[in-house]
Design a protein around this motif. Structure first.
Motif, PDB file in Angstrom:
ATOM      1  N   ASP A 138       0.869  -1.192   0.000  1.00  0.00           N
ATOM      2  CA  ASP A 138       0.000   0.000   0.000  1.00  0.00           C
ATOM      3  C   ASP A 138       0.900   1.233   0.000  1.00  0.00           C
ATOM      4  N   VAL A 139       1.487   1.522  -1.150  1.00  0.00           N
ATOM      5  CA  VAL A 139       2.522   2.555  -1.229  1.00  0.00           C
ATOM      6  C   VAL A 139       2.072   3.828  -1.949  1.00  0.00           C
ATOM      7  N   ALA A 140       0.880   3.827  -2.527  1.00  0.00           N
ATOM      8  CA  ALA A 140       0.384   5.030  -3.204  1.00  0.00           C
ATOM      9  C   ALA A 140      -0.276   5.944  -2.171  1.00  0.00           C
ATOM     10  N   ALA A 141       0.541   6.462  -1.265  1.00  0.00           N
ATOM     11  CA  ALA A 141       0.036   7.237  -0.131  1.00  0.00           C
ATOM     12  C   ALA A 141      -0.451   8.617  -0.571  1.00  0.00           C
ATOM     13  N   VAL A 142      -1.331   9.195   0.245  1.00  0.00           N
ATOM     14  CA  VAL A 142      -1.780  10.572   0.042  1.00  0.00           C
ATOM     15  C   VAL A 142      -0.773  11.498   0.710  1.00  0.00           C
ATOM     16  N   THR A 143      -0.249  12.451  -0.039  1.00  0.00           N
ATOM     17  CA  THR A 143       0.736  13.404   0.475  1.00  0.00           C
ATOM     18  C   THR A 143       0.241  14.831   0.252  1.00  0.00           C
ATOM     19  N   PRO A 144       0.882  15.820   0.873  1.00  0.00           N
ATOM     20  CA  PRO A 144       0.485  17.210   0.619  1.00  0.00           C
ATOM     21  C   PRO A 144       0.520  17.590  -0.852  1.00  0.00           C
ATOM     22  N   HIS A 145       1.475  17.016  -1.591  1.00  0.00           N
ATOM     23  CA  HIS A 145       1.597  17.328  -3.013  1.00  0.00           C
ATOM     24  C   HIS A 145       0.313  17.005  -3.775  1.00  0.00           C
ATOM     25  N   ASP A 146      -0.416  15.972  -3.354  1.00  0.00           N
ATOM     26  CA  ASP A 146      -1.634  15.572  -4.051  1.00  0.00           C
ATOM     27  C   ASP A 146      -2.733  16.623  -3.954  1.00  0.00           C
ATOM     28  N   PHE A 147      -2.714  17.426  -2.893  1.00  0.00           N
ATOM     29  CA  PHE A 147      -3.774  18.412  -2.683  1.00  0.00           C
ATOM     30  C   PHE A 147      -3.533  19.718  -3.441  1.00  0.00           C
ATOM     31  N   LEU A 148      -2.290  20.005  -3.777  1.00  0.00           N
ATOM     32  CA  LEU A 148      -1.972  21.319  -4.338  1.00  0.00           C
ATOM     33  C   LEU A 148      -2.793  21.678  -5.582  1.00  0.00           C
ATOM     34  N   PRO A 149      -2.859  20.815  -6.604  1.00  0.00           N
ATOM     35  CA  PRO A 149      -3.612  21.224  -7.801  1.00  0.00           C
ATOM     36  C   PRO A 149      -5.095  21.416  -7.533  1.00  0.00           C
ATOM     37  N   HIS A 150      -5.657  20.623  -6.615  1.00  0.00           N
ATOM     38  CA  HIS A 150      -7.091  20.727  -6.324  1.00  0.00           C
ATOM     39  C   HIS A 150      -7.406  22.009  -5.554  1.00  0.00           C
ATOM     40  N   PHE A 151      -6.539  22.387  -4.637  1.00  0.00           N
ATOM     41  CA  PHE A 151      -6.734  23.653  -3.931  1.00  0.00           C
ATOM     42  C   PHE A 151      -6.548  24.838  -4.872  1.00  0.00           C
TER      43      PHE A 151
END
Length: 277
Positions: A141-154
């Protein structure tokens, strides 16, 4: 037939909202354990030194921005399963970088380059063994959610001030995230809050005129005061980094401390505009 007409823009907005909602629900799953956070924050020196090395390796290898935050997440989650460090902490960090680079979709980091960056303290064969250990420990289970994932959506929900402003905010936000996921003071903070604080700090540093604090706090599901506290922690981290770079006469983008910053936007006490990786 009804008069309803499909709007492509509305459809994109709905998809973006669903993705953001899913990320917010999943982020808690990928936080390190509370005992690990407490232990590291009590004695942060080993983790800080290890992640400083890992960040330098990611810079040198030209990794895309998403690699380092994911590697940090993998490292912290692995170490959360045991309070003891492996025989070669650098090998563990390198294995996390290798896995993250494979998931990021860009160029995969060469195991030989990782071994060389660690002064051959481990061999490429050891790195492949450690990669297997990490995958087994995290049960793939290595496809973790990181801060980088939120940047484009914000960013998609923030006002655009023109002249490439949002692109500049994104670049600086990426850099702030990289600095702050490696600092123990922000360990355990939800990724969405780290991303929101990075964008808020970048927005102010680059002279954004539209207040976005309330919007970002609502998007990441925290109180505005909590987001402000994260911003203050983040700006303290970057202030320390800038001080170190100035003392060493070294900057990530190759500028010397005496170089003029030509951007005429408003400055801040901590000149975050100097952070460009």
């Amino acid at each position: 037939m009804s008069g309803w007409v499909w709007s492509e823009e509305a459809g994109e907005g709905a998809r973006g909202a669903r993705v953001l909602d899913r990320l917010l629900r999943l982020q808690e799953k990928y936080l390190p354990s509370a005992p690990y956070v407490a232990l590291v924050q009590k004695e942060p020196e080993t983790r800080d030194a290890l992640l400083k090395w890992a960040l330098e390796v990611c810079w040198e290898q030209g990794c895309v921005a998403s690699v380092f935050p994911l590697a940090v997440s993998l490292l912290d989650r692995c170490l959360s399963t045991s309070t003891s460090l492996p025989v070669s902490p650098a090998c563990l960090a390198a294995a996390c970088i290798l896995i993250a680079s494979k998931l990021a979709g860009g160029r995969v980091v060469d195991p030989d380059a990782l071994s060389a960056a660690a002064a051959a303290s481990f061999l490429p064969g050891h790195l492949r063994d450690m990669e297997s250990v990490v995958l087994a420990t995290l049960r793939w289970d290595v496809a973790a959610v990181t801060p980088h994932d939120f940047l484009p959506h914000f960013l998609a929900l923030l006002p655009d001030e023109g002249d490439g402003f949002l692109s500049a905010v994104r670049r600086l936000g990426d850099s702030l995230v990289a600095l702050c996921v490696s600092d123990a003071r922000l360990l355990g903070v939800p990724p969405a809050a780290v991303a929101a604080a990075a964008l808020s700090s970048a927005w102010r540093a680059l002279g954004g005129t539209d207040p976005i604090g309330s919007t970002l706090a609502r998007l990441c599901g925290v109180e505005k005061a909590a987001l402000q506290y994260c911003c203050e922690l983040m700006e303290g981290v970057t202030a320390e980094c800038l001080g170190i770079w100035e003392k060493q006469a070294w900057h990530p983008d190759g500028e010397s401390p005496g170089d003029e910053v030509t951007d005429d936007r408003a400055s801040t006490p901590t000149d975050l505009r100097q952070i460009r990786f």
